[in-house]
Design an enzyme around this catalytic site. Structure first.
Site, PDB file in Angstrom:
ATOM      1  N   TYR A 153       0.869  -1.256   0.081  1.00  0.00           N
ATOM      2  CA  TYR A 153      -0.153  -0.129   0.089  1.00  0.00           C
ATOM      3  C   TYR A 153       0.993   1.403  -0.015  1.00  0.00           C
ATOM      4  O   TYR A 153       1.466   1.568   0.856  1.00  0.00           O
ATOM      5  CB  TYR A 153      -0.737   0.059   1.231  1.00  0.00           C
ATOM      6  CG  TYR A 153      -1.940  -1.002   1.172  1.00  0.00           C
ATOM      7  CD1 TYR A 153      -2.384  -1.763   0.054  1.00  0.00           C
ATOM      8  CD2 TYR A 153      -2.515  -1.329   2.299  1.00  0.00           C
ATOM      9  CE1 TYR A 153      -3.481  -2.613   0.151  1.00  0.00           C
ATOM     10  CE2 TYR A 153      -3.579  -2.359   2.550  1.00  0.00           C
ATOM     11  CZ  TYR A 153      -3.970  -2.966   1.556  1.00  0.00           C
ATOM     12  OH  TYR A 153      -4.906  -3.708   1.570  1.00  0.00           O
ATOM     13  N   LYS A 184      -0.851  -7.882  -2.919  1.00  0.00           N
ATOM     14  CA  LYS A 184      -2.326  -7.261  -2.834  1.00  0.00           C
ATOM     15  C   LYS A 184      -2.168  -5.874  -2.869  1.00  0.00           C
ATOM     16  O   LYS A 184      -1.512  -5.070  -2.195  1.00  0.00           O
ATOM     17  CB  LYS A 184      -3.178  -7.463  -1.454  1.00  0.00           C
ATOM     18  CG  LYS A 184      -4.473  -6.946  -1.295  1.00  0.00           C
ATOM     19  CD  LYS A 184      -4.959  -7.129   0.186  1.00  0.00           C
ATOM     20  CE  LYS A 184      -6.324  -6.421   0.208  1.00  0.00           C
ATOM     21  NZ  LYS A 184      -6.917  -6.035   1.615  1.00  0.00           N
TER      22      LYS A 184
END
Length: 276
Positions: A153, A184
């Site tokens: 992220y 992810k």
């Protein structure tokens, strides 16, 4: 002859990505956001875990406490990924870009887990500390033959748009180069831009972060379809499932898009019409 660790990792990855693709249910929101995002009727983790398992998710990513209290529901039915880092929204604003250790690779294996997951906030003022923790987690996972999923992220005081393709691609590349087995990350808004993210990851499977609940199930399914068209490997989804009116139908619809290449509008017909 291949090593035992390599074999173990391949076995566990094959459970998480049964056909090279995966629908992973994310359920670590109680730590990150508190119980407020979960409806009262679904606060009992056993209720939600049973629903998504029976609906056919490929894997669950959750905290050690939830994995332990629901083991009899998911064991030998879906893959389990233990989230080993986390934070609460209660901590001071200046410390929100740091995650703490909440579990370990050893505990994940003891629980019967098939993988571990940890977050790195690329660009954070705490990037150095998070990278050090990620490296320790990854090296232990490598030693035990356990795949490591990085929640890559990009977030920090100098990042104006965390969803910009160059920023997300940078985070995916950094995740790959720091040893992630699965990545992810954020959806970048289009098939063309997400294709650049997948390319930057150099062959490591990239899964879309489900993010906040979309205005409609069809909107979310269109995002998933775009990710798959871009060469992505699936989705790690929480709120767009557990906040849905028809949880089982939503999982079935997502599965149809990820594993069967279904058109989003056609997949949406698997919902019961409750709004999801």
């Amino acid at each position: 002859m291949i090593s035992s660790q390599y074999a173990g990792k391949r076995v566990r990855l094959s459970r998480i990505l049964p056909d090279g693709k995966s629908v992973i249910f994310a359920f670590d929101h109680g730590v990150e956001h508190g119980p407020g995002e979960i409806s009262e009727g679904r606060l009992d983790p056993r209720v939600l875990i049973r629903e998504v398992v029976e609906a056919g998710v490929d894997a669950i990513m959750t905290t050690p406490g939830i994995a332990r209290m629901t083991w009899d529901i998911w064991a030998n039915r879906v893959a389990m990924i233990i989230k080993v880092s986390g934070k609460t929204s209660l901590r001071p604003a200046e410390d929100q870009l740091l995650q703490s250790i909440i579990s370990s690779v050893v505990e994940a294996v003891a629980l019967g887990g098939d993988g571990v997951a940890a977050t790195v906030y690329w660009g954070s003022q705490y990037e150095d500390k998070m990278l050090e923790r990620w490296t320790q987690i990854r090296l232990k996972a490598e030693e035990l033959g356990v795949p490591a999923l990085q929640l890559a992220y990009p977030r920090g005081p100098h990042i104006k748009n965390r969803y910009a393709v160059d920023i997300v691609a940078y985070g995916a590349r950094a995740a790959m180069e720091t040893g992630a087995d699965l990545i992810k990350t954020y959806y970048t808004g289009s098939t063309e831009t997400f294709r650049q993210v997948v390319k930057a990851a150099g062959g490591v499977p990239v899964l879309m972060s489900g993010g906040a609940r979309t205005a409609s199930p069809q909107e979310f399914l269109r995002k998933v379809h775009s990710v798959m068209e871009a060469g992505g490997s699936g989705v790690v989804v929480g709120r767009n499932v557990f906040q849905a009116g028809d949880i089982r139908g939503m999982v079935r619809a997502i599965r149809a898009v990820v594993h069967e290449g279904a058109d989003p509008e056609e997949a949406a017909k698997l919902l019961d019409g409750s709004g999801a």
